[in-house]
Design an enzyme around this catalytic site. Structure first.
Site, PDB file in Angstrom:
ATOM      1  N   LYS A 251       1.669  -6.174 -12.401  1.00 52.50           N
ATOM      2  CA  LYS A 251       2.849  -6.024 -11.635  1.00 52.50           C
ATOM      3  C   LYS A 251       4.151  -6.436 -12.024  1.00 52.50           C
ATOM      4  CE  LYS A 251       0.964  -6.044  -6.895  1.00 52.50           C
ATOM      5  NZ  LYS A 251       0.778  -6.681  -5.759  1.00 52.50           N
TER       6      LYS A 251
HETATM    7  N1  GLU Z   1      -2.787  -4.813  -0.235  1.00 53.49           N
HETATM    8  C1  GLU Z   1      -3.736  -4.551  -1.223  1.00 53.49           C
HETATM    9  C2  GLU Z   1      -3.206  -4.338  -2.506  1.00 53.49           C
HETATM   10  O1  GLU Z   1      -2.014  -4.446  -2.824  1.00 53.49           O
HETATM   11  C3  GLU Z   1      -4.278  -2.994  -0.953  1.00 53.49           C
HETATM   12  C4  GLU Z   1      -5.439  -3.067  -0.125  1.00 53.49           C
HETATM   13  C5  GLU Z   1      -6.149  -1.837   0.212  1.00 53.49           C
HETATM   14  O2  GLU Z   1      -5.841  -0.720  -0.236  1.00 53.49           O
HETATM   15  O3  GLU Z   1      -7.119  -2.108   0.718  1.00 53.49           O
HETATM   16  O4  GLU Z   1      -3.795  -4.618  -3.450  1.00 53.49           O
END
Ligand code: GLU
Length: 482
Positions: A251
């Site tokens: 990221k």
């Molecule tokens: N918030 C999680 C992430 O950014 C994603 C969770 C999910 O897709 O279950 O990796």
């Protein structure tokens, strides 16, 4: 009805891999006339930033991935930000506590850390040792007296779990490898696992489409779905997109963020088309697909199980294909910020200037990989004092023949009121006759004088976009350089 979600944690910019996850969820929703939901997973208060929420949503919009329910849009099953759902998590945690499916754990972070280190040292599993699973009333009282706030841990049952993943097929997990994990931290906030499961269930998500990196979390999620008595969604774990180096896309790496490609002037439809082919195929060898075609042919079963590397060269190729398909009017409009930044034009160019810009863009369009390239490709139209970087081009100007050609061209320019394609052609013909030169010897000096390059769009296309004065200035300058 199909309901899917994209659930970014706003702890960084939207990166290419996450955008691909969003795209596949979006396509699946659109292909099935379902709903695409945006949920902001901002329970990590320290790392989540409001700026990232704004940037992520803006990038999604730019990619054309519109959502039907979300923080800004609302919807019947909101709120769509985890930070606004804490009462819900607490309610369901209480329910599990009443049913004896979770228990209070009074171990502090320091204790847990020390025990884990110790276990690893002596070669034992570092899993939580379940010491708070069955505390006596007296023990609990003692912890309470010490003012320790407990976390809530899930009492993991011993069983085998099978995840029938749409992409990966049956994946079997033994819960022995799963420790009694925390669902509510001692601070009273939910863990990622608990929040995701409550939200997916309450938002009636039918398919969880996410990166393969979440596969190890899935058995925990299944256990929670079961414990809470919620309907189980289907799972599809997509292969990951790797960096060109073979590492995971991070990221925090600038050049893997959607924002980077946006600033470089890639067209969103080109980026989307590139992303859709990373680990998915329409079932034949088509590479350029309209959004309609993607929706029509989208099937989760066609997602590949193996990871694919992000290939900037292929993206560049695809971007060029899209630029060549894009009308000049749009390209000209998109070019304006870059040209303003380069100091070539003013922000508020008027109608005539815009028409001229369109002409310039039409001439250079085939040479653009991305809109940002307009800065280098069009400099010659805006700046009489451009630097001649190419050594071979510069060398042309010192040849005697070149001087003869340029002097005659300067004379022709002086005789003409204006310069257009016809006048240019006539002048070239006359100069050719007088000097007995033709081909490169005739054209190259003029090309280099006017554009600084040996290659480029045809001179007859360039000439009408330069006024007579610019041509005169440039030719005089070239005669001085040579
Ligand atoms: N918030 C999680 C992430 O950014 C994603 C969770 C999910 O897709 O279950 O990796």
């Amino acid at each position: 009805m199909v309901r899917v979600r994209f659930a970014p944690s706003p702890t960084g910019y939207l990166h290419v891999g996450s955008a691909r996850t969003a795209l596949f969820n979006w396509l699946f929703a659109r292909a099935n006339k379902g709903s695409f939901i945006l949920r902001i997973e901002d329970t990590d208060v320290e790392r989540s930033k409001e700026d990232y929420v704004a940037k992520i949503t803006d990038d999604l919009r730019w990619l054309g991935l519109d959502w039907d329910e979300g923080p800004d849009k609302g919807g019947d099953l909101g709120p769509y930000r985890q930070s606004e759902r804490e009462d819900t998590y607490r309610r369901f945690a209480d329910k599990l506590l009443k049913e004896g499916k979770v228990y209070h754990c009074y171990c502090t972070d320091e204790e847990l850390k020390a025990r884990r280190a110790e276990a690893l040292k002596i070669g034992r599993s570092p899993q939580y040792d379940k010491r708070c699973r069955d505390l006596s009333k007296e023990e609990i009282l003692k912890f309470k007296e010490r003012g320790i706030k407990p976390a809530l841990r899930f009492r993991v049952p011993e069983k085998k779990l099978v995840v029938n993943d749409i992409v990966r097929g049956a994946v079997v997990f033994d819960t022995l490898s799963i420790e009694d994990f925390v669902i509510m931290k001692s601070a009273g906030t939910p863990t990622f696992h608990f929040a995701v499961v409550c939200d997916d269930a309450l938002m009636k998500i039918t398919h969880i489409i996410r990166g393969e990196d979440h596969l190890p979390n899935t058995p925990k999620h299944i256990l929670l779905f079961e414990a809470l008595g919620f309907d189980m969604p289907r799972f599809a774990h997509m292969s990951l997109t790797m960096a060109p180096t073979g590492d995971r896309l991070s990221k925090r790496t600038g050049s893997t963020s959607i924002g980077y490609y946006r600033e470089e002037g890639y067209l969103p439809e080109a980026l989307v088309n590139y992303l859709v082919l990373l680990g998915w195929s329409p079932g034949d060898d088509r590479e350029i697909l309209s959004r309609g075609e993607m929706i029509k042919d989208f099937k989760l079963e066609r997602l590949s199980r193996s990871s694919e590397a992000f290939d900037p060269q292929k993206l560049d190729w695809m971007s060029g294909v899209y630029i060549r398909k894009t009308d000049v009017e749009r390209l000209a409009r998109l070019s304006i910020p870059y040209l303003v930044k380069a100091g070539f034009i003013n922000k508020d160019i008027d109608g005539d200037e815009f028409e001229k810009l369109k002409g310039i863009i039409a001439v250079v369009r085939d040479r653009l990989t991305k809109i940002k390239d307009v800065t280098s490709e069009t400099e010659v139209f805006f700046n009489n004092e451009f630097i001649i970087k190419d050594k071979d081009a510069k060398a042309v100007l010192s040849e005697d023949n070149s001087k003869a050609v340029l002097s005659l061209f300067l004379k022709k320019l002086g005789e003409a009121d204006n310069i257009d394609e016809e006048i240019f052609k006539g002048a070239i013909k006359d100069i050719g006759k007088e000097t007995k030169l033709k081909g490169a010897s005739l054209y190259h000096p003029i090309r280099v004088a006017l554009t600084g390059q040996l290659n480029g769009p045809e001179l007859k296309l360039i000439i009408p976009l330069l006024d007579k004065e610019s041509c005169v200035d440039r030719v005089k300058r070239a005669l001085n350089i040579g």
